[in-house]
Write a protein that holds these residues in place. Sequence first.
Motif, PDB file in Angstrom:
ATOM      1  N   UNK A 225       0.857  -1.287  -0.054  1.00 50.89           N
ATOM      2  CA  UNK A 225       0.008   0.050  -0.049  1.00 50.89           C
ATOM      3  C   UNK A 225       0.897   1.335   0.049  1.00 50.89           C
ATOM      4  N   UNK A 226       0.243   2.480  -0.492  1.00 54.95           N
ATOM      5  CA  UNK A 226       0.978   3.747  -0.583  1.00 54.95           C
ATOM      6  C   UNK A 226       1.332   4.131   0.790  1.00 54.95           C
ATOM      7  N   UNK A 227       0.111   4.042   1.745  1.00 53.52           N
ATOM      8  CA  UNK A 227       0.318   4.824   3.135  1.00 53.52           C
ATOM      9  C   UNK A 227      -0.715   4.018   3.944  1.00 53.52           C
ATOM     10  N   UNK A 228      -0.919   4.605   5.388  1.00 58.71           N
ATOM     11  CA  UNK A 228      -1.770   4.103   6.329  1.00 58.71           C
ATOM     12  C   UNK A 228      -3.230   4.528   5.875  1.00 58.71           C
ATOM     13  N   UNK A 355      -2.376   9.852  13.521  1.00 65.53           N
ATOM     14  CA  UNK A 355      -1.336   9.759  14.571  1.00 65.53           C
ATOM     15  C   UNK A 355       0.138   9.354  14.249  1.00 65.53           C
ATOM     16  N   UNK A 356      -0.054   8.401  13.222  1.00 60.73           N
ATOM     17  CA  UNK A 356       1.211   8.105  12.924  1.00 60.73           C
ATOM     18  C   UNK A 356       2.153   9.391  12.077  1.00 60.73           C
ATOM     19  N   UNK A 357       1.469   9.855  11.274  1.00 56.72           N
ATOM     20  CA  UNK A 357       1.901  11.077  10.711  1.00 56.72           C
ATOM     21  C   UNK A 357       2.471  12.091  11.639  1.00 56.72           C
ATOM     22  N   UNK A 358       1.805  12.447  12.570  1.00 57.09           N
ATOM     23  CA  UNK A 358       2.057  13.495  13.490  1.00 57.09           C
ATOM     24  C   UNK A 358       3.218  13.240  14.409  1.00 57.09           C
ATOM     25  N   UNK A 359       3.172  11.762  14.806  1.00 52.67           N
ATOM     26  CA  UNK A 359       4.282  11.231  15.624  1.00 52.67           C
ATOM     27  C   UNK A 359       5.608  11.142  15.153  1.00 52.67           C
ATOM     28  N   UNK A 360       5.562  10.724  13.841  1.00 56.73           N
ATOM     29  CA  UNK A 360       6.528  10.604  13.145  1.00 56.73           C
ATOM     30  C   UNK A 360       7.431  11.799  12.802  1.00 56.73           C
ATOM     31  N   UNK A 368      16.947  13.945  15.081  1.00 53.88           N
ATOM     32  CA  UNK A 368      17.459  13.575  13.606  1.00 53.88           C
ATOM     33  C   UNK A 368      17.968  12.276  13.320  1.00 53.88           C
ATOM     34  N   UNK A 369      17.638  11.438  12.659  1.00 53.98           N
ATOM     35  CA  UNK A 369      18.084  10.082  12.230  1.00 53.98           C
ATOM     36  C   UNK A 369      17.455   8.954  12.653  1.00 53.98           C
ATOM     37  N   UNK A 370      16.362   9.304  13.845  1.00 54.59           N
ATOM     38  CA  UNK A 370      15.537   8.396  14.631  1.00 54.59           C
ATOM     39  C   UNK A 370      14.883   7.455  13.583  1.00 54.59           C
ATOM     40  N   UNK A 371      14.793   6.001  13.634  1.00 58.72           N
ATOM     41  CA  UNK A 371      13.867   5.556  12.477  1.00 58.72           C
ATOM     42  C   UNK A 371      12.668   4.905  13.380  1.00 58.72           C
ATOM     43  N   UNK A 372      11.470   5.272  12.688  1.00 66.17           N
ATOM     44  CA  UNK A 372      10.268   5.101  13.097  1.00 66.17           C
ATOM     45  C   UNK A 372       9.875   3.779  12.490  1.00 66.17           C
ATOM     46  N   UNK A 373       9.252   2.900  13.494  1.00 66.53           N
ATOM     47  CA  UNK A 373       9.041   1.423  12.919  1.00 66.53           C
ATOM     48  C   UNK A 373       7.689   1.308  13.674  1.00 66.53           C
ATOM     49  N   UNK A 374       6.483   2.028  12.935  1.00 64.09           N
ATOM     50  CA  UNK A 374       5.247   1.933  13.441  1.00 64.09           C
ATOM     51  C   UNK A 374       4.492   0.884  12.804  1.00 64.09           C
ATOM     52  N   UNK A 375       4.235  -0.138  13.869  1.00 65.72           N
ATOM     53  CA  UNK A 375       3.364  -1.409  13.270  1.00 65.72           C
ATOM     54  C   UNK A 375       2.169  -1.606  14.248  1.00 65.72           C
ATOM     55  N   UNK A 376       1.276  -2.633  13.644  1.00 66.02           N
ATOM     56  CA  UNK A 376       0.455  -3.293  14.618  1.00 66.02           C
ATOM     57  C   UNK A 376      -0.910  -3.407  14.374  1.00 66.02           C
ATOM     58  N   UNK A 377      -1.771  -3.539  15.351  1.00 65.92           N
ATOM     59  CA  UNK A 377      -3.166  -3.896  15.218  1.00 65.92           C
ATOM     60  C   UNK A 377      -4.091  -2.761  14.465  1.00 65.92           C
ATOM     61  N   UNK A 378      -4.046  -2.443  13.226  1.00 63.72           N
ATOM     62  CA  UNK A 378      -4.625  -1.449  12.796  1.00 63.72           C
ATOM     63  C   UNK A 378      -6.268  -1.435  12.998  1.00 63.72           C
ATOM     64  N   UNK A 379      -6.655  -2.626  13.258  1.00 61.15           N
ATOM     65  CA  UNK A 379      -8.267  -2.794  13.187  1.00 61.15           C
ATOM     66  C   UNK A 379      -8.688  -2.263  14.573  1.00 61.15           C
ATOM     67  N   UNK A 380      -7.653  -2.427  15.563  1.00 61.25           N
ATOM     68  CA  UNK A 380      -7.808  -1.963  16.961  1.00 61.25           C
ATOM     69  C   UNK A 380      -7.524  -0.687  17.444  1.00 61.25           C
TER      70      UNK A 380
END
Length: 470
Positions: A225-228, A355-360, A368-380
Amino acid sequence: MSLIDRLAAVVGPGNVLIGSDLAPYLEEERGLFHGAALAAVRPGSTAEVAEVVKACAEAGIAMVPQGGNTGLCGGGVPPEHGRAVVISTERLTRIRHVDAVDFTLTAEAGCVLASLQQAAGQAGCLFPLSLGAEGSCRIGGNISTNAGGTNVLRYGATRDLVLGLEVVLPDGRVWNGLKRLRKDNTGYALHHLFIGAEGTLGIVTAAVLKLFPAVAERQTALVALPDPDAALALLGRARRASGDCVTACELMPRIGLDLGLTHVDGLRDPFAARHPWYLLLELSSSRPGGLREALEGILADALVDGSALDAVLAESHEQRSALWRLRESIPEAQKREGGSIKHDVSVATSRVPEMIRRCTEAVERALPGVRVVAFGHLGDGNTHFNLTQPVGGDKQAFLAEWGRMNRIVHDIVAGMDGSISAEHGIGRLKVDEMLHYKPAVDIDLMRRLKSAIDPSGLMNPGKIIPPRIT
Ligand SMILES: Cc1cc2nc3c(=O)[nH]c(=O)nc-3n(C[C@H](O)[C@H](O)[C@H](O)COP(=O)(O)OP(=O)(O)OC[C@H]3O[C@@H](n4cnc5c(N)ncnc54)[C@H](O)[C@@H]3O)c2cc1C
């Protein structure tokens, strides 16, 4: 008689562990918390748990219930001062009753989650609670943390799966609430007090759990997918078009796959091209037939209108497992990549992309340089908004940013009416964060409940809600 002798008289000397036998009970898997205790005790029945609790209460010694010790917030680790006894449920492993007519299963608190899934299966039923630690976590721990996992969207969290409980109270009395009733409006629903209480109100010794018809057909796809936002749209489309048969819906970013492919043996990218986001979508039903066609239709529509970039469907059990391993390997791969700062947050499902956009944006600006790994239970609406250290950075310097990163992420989540602990609980790890964000009325009610049920404060002290400092 010393407390240790009294405990040995109740459970047998072989079930009072001290010295090197005690060590595994004093820390959790990630090594974040270490404690001390006089002993770990392994009662073999509810009556023995009650006697152990009475002995500890009379001696003024703190009690720390422990199941599989897979909790991620330090709730099962005893305090550093060591005037505590760990009460392990590992010998409470009896399945007392499986009822395929009532669709219920009554089991003792020390049953390993996977063993209950199996017992339900043997009766032609499904116990739907499923999580990465299911081979070692125990149902009493699942209940006490109100565990979530991968099937919440369809079946609810542990709270929704419990009909009744048996609990040893902090004074050693046994509360028998082991009812198999779907309806019971006789006042306060006492069992709900102990669900998610992380052992601070008593020791769960047994539970009546809800079962469901066994799954007859299951279809699994990984969608690029292109985005969340596209993932959210696909979830809505899949729920409607499948007769609400979506059982799991796990969002993963490209970096999650990259880390897994780098660090975990046997993983394979099923797509020829790289894509920004992925959704692991699973449909299941107790009625065989029709789901494959439904899923193919859903994916074809999404590919035609451009909201999905590519998709693969599992053709076998092995292929399904391989897709799930891409998702389940992310925490392990993150660990091997270096330092990681974790957030287990939830917002309304519709607001996850925002939320993912704003927090990222906020954490990348702050570090700077931190790598965001945002994953999980989208349906919840539940995202593990984890941060991996910058490439080539210093692990300790990165981990020193834990509090600052938490504040940034949790401020945004709280501002969106979300939760700073969606499924892992509070334990010791998030006590201060919870006090920071929960309204004073909530904290006051929680303290009143705690002191009403555990007036001497000996049941898992220091977890969830610390005593009021006067
Ligand atoms: C690989 C991995 C994947 C995970 N995935 C998920 C996930 O998807 N979703 C999720 O929600 N969690 C997840 N977890 C966290 C953890 O597995 C759950 O919190 C689980 O429910 C804890 O069960 P346990 O038996 O290990 O409890 P423990 O760690 O032993 O205890 C947890 C808390 O419950 C209390 N407790 C334990 N047993 C009792 C009892 N009988 N009575 C009263 N209090 C008790 C303890 O005092 C402690 O406060 C994961 C953990 C790991 C390691």
